[in-house]
Design a protein around this motif. Structure first.
Motif, short mmCIF file in Angstrom:
data_model
loop_
_atom_site.label_atom_id
_atom_site.label_comp_id
_atom_site.label_asym_id
_atom_site.label_seq_id
_atom_site.Cartn_x
_atom_site.Cartn_y
_atom_site.Cartn_z
N SER A 95 0.82 -1.21 0.00
CA SER A 95 0.00 0.00 0.00
C SER A 95 0.86 1.27 0.00
O SER A 95 0.33 2.37 -0.13
CB SER A 95 -0.94 0.01 1.20
OG SER A 95 -0.20 0.16 2.40
N ILE A 96 2.16 1.12 0.11
CA ILE A 96 3.06 2.28 0.12
C ILE A 96 3.55 2.55 -1.30
O ILE A 96 4.09 1.67 -1.95
CB ILE A 96 4.26 2.03 1.07
CG1 ILE A 96 3.78 1.81 2.49
CG2 ILE A 96 5.24 3.19 1.00
CD1 ILE A 96 4.87 1.41 3.46
N LYS A 97 3.31 3.79 -1.75
CA LYS A 97 3.80 4.19 -3.07
C LYS A 97 5.19 4.81 -3.00
O LYS A 97 6.02 4.58 -3.84
CB LYS A 97 2.85 5.20 -3.72
CG LYS A 97 1.57 4.62 -4.21
CD LYS A 97 0.78 5.55 -5.12
CE LYS A 97 0.73 6.98 -4.66
NZ LYS A 97 -0.20 7.81 -5.43
N LEU B 12 15.51 12.47 11.97
CA LEU B 12 14.86 12.35 10.67
C LEU B 12 13.36 12.09 10.81
O LEU B 12 12.90 11.52 11.79
CB LEU B 12 15.50 11.21 9.89
CG LEU B 12 17.01 11.35 9.66
CD1 LEU B 12 17.56 10.09 9.03
CD2 LEU B 12 17.30 12.55 8.81
N VAL B 13 12.62 12.52 9.79
CA VAL B 13 11.18 12.28 9.72
C VAL B 13 10.94 11.39 8.50
O VAL B 13 11.33 11.74 7.38
CB VAL B 13 10.40 13.60 9.58
CG1 VAL B 13 8.91 13.33 9.43
CG2 VAL B 13 10.66 14.51 10.77
N LEU B 14 10.32 10.24 8.72
CA LEU B 14 10.00 9.31 7.64
C LEU B 14 8.51 9.35 7.39
O LEU B 14 7.71 9.12 8.30
CB LEU B 14 10.44 7.89 8.01
CG LEU B 14 10.15 6.82 6.98
CD1 LEU B 14 10.98 7.06 5.71
CD2 LEU B 14 10.44 5.44 7.54
N MET B 15 8.14 9.66 6.15
CA MET B 15 6.74 9.72 5.77
C MET B 15 6.50 8.74 4.62
O MET B 15 7.45 8.36 3.93
CB MET B 15 6.36 11.13 5.33
CG MET B 15 6.49 12.15 6.43
SD MET B 15 6.01 13.81 5.94
CE MET B 15 7.37 14.27 4.89
N ALA B 16 5.26 8.38 4.45
CA ALA B 16 4.90 7.46 3.37
C ALA B 16 3.68 7.99 2.64
O ALA B 16 2.70 8.40 3.26
CB ALA B 16 4.61 6.08 3.92
N THR C 144 -0.83 10.85 2.93
CA THR C 144 0.55 10.82 3.42
C THR C 144 0.51 10.71 4.93
O THR C 144 -0.21 11.46 5.58
CB THR C 144 1.29 12.11 3.01
OG1 THR C 144 1.26 12.23 1.58
CG2 THR C 144 2.73 12.07 3.47
N ILE C 145 1.25 9.76 5.45
CA ILE C 145 1.30 9.60 6.90
C ILE C 145 2.75 9.70 7.37
O ILE C 145 3.69 9.44 6.62
CB ILE C 145 0.70 8.25 7.34
CG1 ILE C 145 1.50 7.08 6.77
CG2 ILE C 145 -0.75 8.15 6.97
CD1 ILE C 145 1.13 5.75 7.40
#
Length: 111
Positions: A7-9, A23-27, A34-35
């Protein structure tokens, strides 16, 4: 919260706002949302090791920045070099203060 890997693009890695080393990791998900997956992430070494496995399991995932693995490697090398520089400077200052103490003690003993 759990996500299916398919489900992650796109995975997006950005420096943190008040502290760039966190760091900030978003998906970006396939439903156009976007989360934030991790905020204040400081374990870049393990995340860098995990990225090839994620891409092996799901090769369609885009990375932003595209050379995320390389940038994480450079960030880790920079952090290691900065730490060595700080420790080396501290030890050098301590050594110089000790040598100054010895010089003052030697001059004081001969007067």
């Amino acid at each position: 919260m759990r996500l299916q890997l398919d489900s992650i693009k796109r995975l997006i890695l950005t420096p943190g706002d008040p502290n760039p080393s966190k760091l900030v990791l978003m998906a970006d998900l396939d439903d156009d949302t976007t989360i934030i997956m991790a905020e204040g992430m400081s374990n870049a070494r393990d995340f860098r090791a995990m990225l090839p496995h994620i891409l092996e399991l799901q090769p369609s995932i885009e990375l932003d920045p595209p050379d995320m693995v390389e940038q994480l490697r450079q960030a880790l090398n920079t952090r290691r070099a900065w730490s060595l520089t700080c420790y080396g400077t501290f030890l050098l200052v301590c050594l110089l203060l000790y040598l100054l103490y010895l010089a003052v003690a030697y001059i004081g003993a001969h007067h």
